[in-house]
Write a protein that holds these residues in place. Structure first.
Motif, PDB file in Angstrom:
ATOM      1  N   VAL A   1      -1.465  -6.828 -20.075  1.00 48.29           N
ATOM      2  CA  VAL A   1      -1.936  -5.238 -20.438  1.00 48.29           C
ATOM      3  C   VAL A   1      -0.914  -4.264 -19.248  1.00 48.29           C
ATOM      4  O   VAL A   1      -0.233  -3.303 -19.804  1.00 48.29           O
ATOM      5  N   VAL A   2      -0.948  -4.603 -17.873  1.00 45.84           N
ATOM      6  CA  VAL A   2      -0.100  -3.694 -17.114  1.00 45.84           C
ATOM      7  C   VAL A   2       1.320  -3.867 -17.473  1.00 45.84           C
ATOM      8  O   VAL A   2       2.065  -2.960 -17.365  1.00 45.84           O
ATOM      9  N   LEU A   3       1.825  -4.963 -17.560  1.00 47.81           N
ATOM     10  CA  LEU A   3       3.344  -5.358 -18.078  1.00 47.81           C
ATOM     11  C   LEU A   3       3.630  -4.563 -19.529  1.00 47.81           C
ATOM     12  O   LEU A   3       4.693  -4.133 -19.617  1.00 47.81           O
ATOM     13  N   GLY A   4       2.691  -4.835 -20.212  1.00 50.87           N
ATOM     14  CA  GLY A   4       3.273  -4.065 -21.419  1.00 50.87           C
ATOM     15  C   GLY A   4       2.993  -2.592 -21.468  1.00 50.87           C
ATOM     16  O   GLY A   4       3.872  -2.156 -22.217  1.00 50.87           O
TER      17      GLY A   4
ATOM     18  N   LEU B   1       3.713   0.884 -10.523  1.00 52.46           N
ATOM     19  CA  LEU B   1       3.849  -0.659 -11.021  1.00 52.46           C
ATOM     20  C   LEU B   1       3.970  -1.626  -9.976  1.00 52.46           C
ATOM     21  O   LEU B   1       3.308  -2.668  -9.894  1.00 52.46           O
ATOM     22  N   LEU B   2       4.778  -1.104  -8.998  1.00 49.85           N
ATOM     23  CA  LEU B   2       5.305  -2.369  -7.876  1.00 49.85           C
ATOM     24  C   LEU B   2       3.909  -2.315  -6.983  1.00 49.85           C
ATOM     25  O   LEU B   2       3.602  -3.468  -6.517  1.00 49.85           O
ATOM     26  N   HIS B   3       2.984  -1.274  -6.838  1.00 47.27           N
ATOM     27  CA  HIS B   3       1.735  -1.329  -6.072  1.00 47.27           C
ATOM     28  C   HIS B   3       0.588  -2.059  -6.659  1.00 47.27           C
ATOM     29  O   HIS B   3       0.218  -3.001  -6.336  1.00 47.27           O
ATOM     30  N   VAL B   4       0.608  -2.104  -8.090  1.00 40.32           N
ATOM     31  CA  VAL B   4      -0.292  -2.857  -8.918  1.00 40.32           C
ATOM     32  C   VAL B   4       0.077  -4.464  -8.882  1.00 40.32           C
ATOM     33  O   VAL B   4      -0.641  -5.265  -8.695  1.00 40.32           O
ATOM     34  N   ILE B   5       1.455  -4.609  -9.015  1.00 48.77           N
ATOM     35  CA  ILE B   5       1.770  -5.954  -9.225  1.00 48.77           C
ATOM     36  C   ILE B   5       1.615  -6.816  -7.747  1.00 48.77           C
ATOM     37  O   ILE B   5       1.385  -7.791  -7.454  1.00 48.77           O
ATOM     38  N   THR B   6       2.031  -6.090  -6.572  1.00 51.53           N
ATOM     39  CA  THR B   6       1.879  -6.700  -5.340  1.00 51.53           C
ATOM     40  C   THR B   6       0.382  -6.561  -4.709  1.00 51.53           C
ATOM     41  O   THR B   6       0.169  -7.524  -3.764  1.00 51.53           O
TER      42      THR B   6
ATOM     43  N   VAL C   1       0.921  -1.240   0.132  1.00 51.41           N
ATOM     44  CA  VAL C   1       0.106  -0.041  -0.105  1.00 51.41           C
ATOM     45  C   VAL C   1       0.748   1.314   0.228  1.00 51.41           C
ATOM     46  O   VAL C   1       0.391   2.330  -0.716  1.00 51.41           O
ATOM     47  N   ALA C   2       2.196   1.167   0.784  1.00 53.92           N
ATOM     48  CA  ALA C   2       2.900   2.299   0.897  1.00 53.92           C
ATOM     49  C   ALA C   2       3.641   2.675  -0.611  1.00 53.92           C
ATOM     50  O   ALA C   2       3.636   3.837  -0.918  1.00 53.92           O
ATOM     51  N   PHE C   3       3.743   1.577  -1.407  1.00 50.33           N
ATOM     52  CA  PHE C   3       4.229   1.730  -2.820  1.00 50.33           C
ATOM     53  C   PHE C   3       2.984   2.796  -3.660  1.00 50.33           C
ATOM     54  O   PHE C   3       3.623   3.677  -4.088  1.00 50.33           O
ATOM     55  N   GLY C   4       1.998   2.581  -3.405  1.00 48.34           N
ATOM     56  CA  GLY C   4       0.728   3.190  -4.172  1.00 48.34           C
ATOM     57  C   GLY C   4       0.924   4.550  -3.554  1.00 48.34           C
ATOM     58  O   GLY C   4       0.875   5.707  -4.346  1.00 48.34           O
ATOM     59  N   ILE C   5       1.019   4.863  -2.456  1.00 51.08           N
ATOM     60  CA  ILE C   5       0.747   6.232  -1.710  1.00 51.08           C
ATOM     61  C   ILE C   5       1.916   7.094  -2.042  1.00 51.08           C
ATOM     62  O   ILE C   5       1.860   8.115  -2.467  1.00 51.08           O
ATOM     63  N   ILE C   6       3.145   6.459  -1.928  1.00 52.45           N
ATOM     64  CA  ILE C   6       4.419   7.452  -2.142  1.00 52.45           C
ATOM     65  C   ILE C   6       4.271   7.784  -3.732  1.00 52.45           C
ATOM     66  O   ILE C   6       4.920   8.608  -4.179  1.00 52.45           O
ATOM     67  N   GLY C   7       3.898   6.638  -4.598  1.00 53.21           N
ATOM     68  CA  GLY C   7       4.016   7.019  -6.098  1.00 53.21           C
ATOM     69  C   GLY C   7       2.988   7.969  -6.228  1.00 53.21           C
ATOM     70  O   GLY C   7       3.380   8.903  -7.171  1.00 53.21           O
ATOM     71  N   LEU C   8       2.010   8.063  -5.884  1.00 60.12           N
ATOM     72  CA  LEU C   8       0.880   9.117  -6.011  1.00 60.12           C
ATOM     73  C   LEU C   8       1.536  10.482  -5.447  1.00 60.12           C
ATOM     74  O   LEU C   8       1.241  11.402  -6.212  1.00 60.12           O
ATOM     75  N   GLU C   9       1.963  10.499  -4.125  1.00 66.64           N
ATOM     76  CA  GLU C   9       2.388  11.743  -4.000  1.00 66.64           C
ATOM     77  C   GLU C   9       3.585  12.176  -4.596  1.00 66.64           C
ATOM     78  O   GLU C   9       3.458  13.452  -4.664  1.00 66.64           O
ATOM     79  N   LEU C  10       4.587  11.408  -5.102  1.00 65.91           N
ATOM     80  CA  LEU C  10       5.471  11.933  -5.968  1.00 65.91           C
ATOM     81  C   LEU C  10       5.082  12.357  -7.120  1.00 65.91           C
ATOM     82  O   LEU C  10       5.350  13.501  -7.775  1.00 65.91           O
ATOM     83  N   GLY C  11       3.975  11.937  -7.838  1.00 65.20           N
ATOM     84  CA  GLY C  11       3.414  12.494  -8.902  1.00 65.20           C
ATOM     85  C   GLY C  11       2.757  13.772  -8.684  1.00 65.20           C
ATOM     86  O   GLY C  11       2.702  14.907  -9.425  1.00 65.20           O
ATOM     87  N   ILE C  12       2.099  13.934  -7.463  1.00 63.87           N
ATOM     88  CA  ILE C  12       1.368  15.178  -7.371  1.00 63.87           C
ATOM     89  C   ILE C  12       2.776  16.180  -6.992  1.00 63.87           C
ATOM     90  O   ILE C  12       2.430  17.600  -7.463  1.00 63.87           O
ATOM     91  N   ALA C  13       3.780  16.052  -6.423  1.00 60.46           N
ATOM     92  CA  ALA C  13       4.799  16.858  -6.405  1.00 60.46           C
ATOM     93  C   ALA C  13       5.214  17.136  -7.517  1.00 60.46           C
ATOM     94  O   ALA C  13       5.551  18.285  -7.740  1.00 60.46           O
ATOM     95  N   VAL C  14       5.616  16.629  -8.645  1.00 64.77           N
ATOM     96  CA  VAL C  14       5.958  16.613  -9.942  1.00 64.77           C
ATOM     97  C   VAL C  14       5.109  17.649 -10.528  1.00 64.77           C
ATOM     98  O   VAL C  14       5.219  18.514 -11.213  1.00 64.77           O
ATOM     99  N   ALA C  15       3.626  17.368 -10.451  1.00 61.19           N
ATOM    100  CA  ALA C  15       2.797  18.268 -11.113  1.00 61.19           C
ATOM    101  C   ALA C  15       2.568  19.689 -10.457  1.00 61.19           C
ATOM    102  O   ALA C  15       2.602  20.622 -11.058  1.00 61.19           O
ATOM    103  N   VAL C  16       2.801  19.826  -8.975  1.00 64.62           N
ATOM    104  CA  VAL C  16       2.956  21.037  -8.573  1.00 64.62           C
ATOM    105  C   VAL C  16       4.204  21.888  -8.721  1.00 64.62           C
ATOM    106  O   VAL C  16       4.021  22.861  -8.773  1.00 64.62           O
ATOM    107  N   SER C  17       5.108  21.115  -9.059  1.00 63.33           N
ATOM    108  CA  SER C  17       6.687  21.897  -9.247  1.00 63.33           C
ATOM    109  C   SER C  17       6.348  22.558 -10.616  1.00 63.33           C
ATOM    110  O   SER C  17       7.095  23.517 -10.788  1.00 63.33           O
ATOM    111  N   ILE C  18       5.416  22.260 -11.452  1.00 63.43           N
ATOM    112  CA  ILE C  18       5.199  23.189 -12.698  1.00 63.43           C
ATOM    113  C   ILE C  18       4.814  24.603 -12.477  1.00 63.43           C
ATOM    114  O   ILE C  18       5.348  25.425 -13.089  1.00 63.43           O
TER     115      ILE C  18
END
Length: 226
Positions: free
Chosen positions: A194-197, A175-180, A132-149
């Motif tokens: 599809v996910v791995l593709g 990806l790790l979040h989805v796989i695990t 679950v932490a994989f998904g939370i951190i991944g989403l928060e990094l994505g938000i940080a990248v978006a805010v940096s614009i």
């Protein structure tokens, strides 16, 4: 893939009515729903909504990464204007974050287990699991990248560009979040392929992006865009 998504949509539409009632009318409606013996139906609706939003967020994130790579790739700009690629990249990024937030927040409305807003935002809190932490951190990094614009001018292009590379880390963690967490992906069925593709497409474009450009292409790219 199409049949799987259609099945989830049908289930979500049939089972999410208690969830929508709780969202609209508040805790009182949710308590009334549970008092009527719709406990399992309520949780199933939440899980289907969250699952569908999660897969959509992952797929859109893969497209966002691909569009981002293509935006700065010379051979792609021979067919499509950079402004068009950039607009598609931004639109996909916004949709990715929107579905990602829906995916995380939906679990707060589960009744079968305790998952608060704090659990949805802070990884590992109150016994939070690694997957679950994989998904939370991944989403928060994505938000940080978006805010940096919005602060790109203050950061300067080079520092902003370094922060923007966190998008690759966000995608890897997603990806790790989805796989695990997904049994269907682990079983390597159609959804797993599809996910791995999607991941493979991102890796392929990244490799092509890192290959040396030809002289003709290099002369058409300004140093700041590389």
């Amino acid at each position: 893939m199409a049949s799987t998504v259609s099945r989830w949509l049908a289930r979500a539409a049939a089972l999410a009515t208690p969830l929508m009632a709780a969202l609209i009318t508040g805790p009182a409606a949710r308590a009334a729903t549970l008092a009527e013996g719709k406990y399992n139906q309520y949780d199933q609706g939440v899980r289907h909504v969250a699952t569908l939003a999660g897969y959509l967020s992952y797929g859109l994130m893969a497209l966002t990464v691909c569009f981002g790579i293509l935006t700065t790739t010379g051979w792609a700009r021979r067919s499509v204007r950079r402004e068009t690629m950039y607009g598609g990249h931004m639109m996909l990024a916004v949709m990715t974050l929107a579905f990602g937030c829906i995916h995380g927040i939906a679990y707060v409305f589960q009744t079968g287990e305790h998952f608060s807003y704090v659990n949805a935002v802070i990884p590992f809190v109150a016994g939070g699991e690694l997957e679950v932490a994989f998904g939370i951190i991944g989403l928060e990094l994505g938000i940080a990248v978006a805010v940096s614009i919005w602060v790109q001018r203050r950061l300067g292009y080079r520092r902003w560009h370094i922060i923007h590379y966190l998008a690759y880390a966000a995608f890897a963690l997603s990806l790790l979040h989805v796989i695990t967490t997904s049994a269907e992906v682990q079983a390597l069925g159609m959804l797993g392929i599809v996910v791995l593709g999607c991941a493979g497409a991102c890796v392929l474009l990244l490799v092509l992006r890192m290959l040396p450009a030809t002289t003709a292409v290099a002369t058409r790219i300004s140093p700041q865009e590389v």
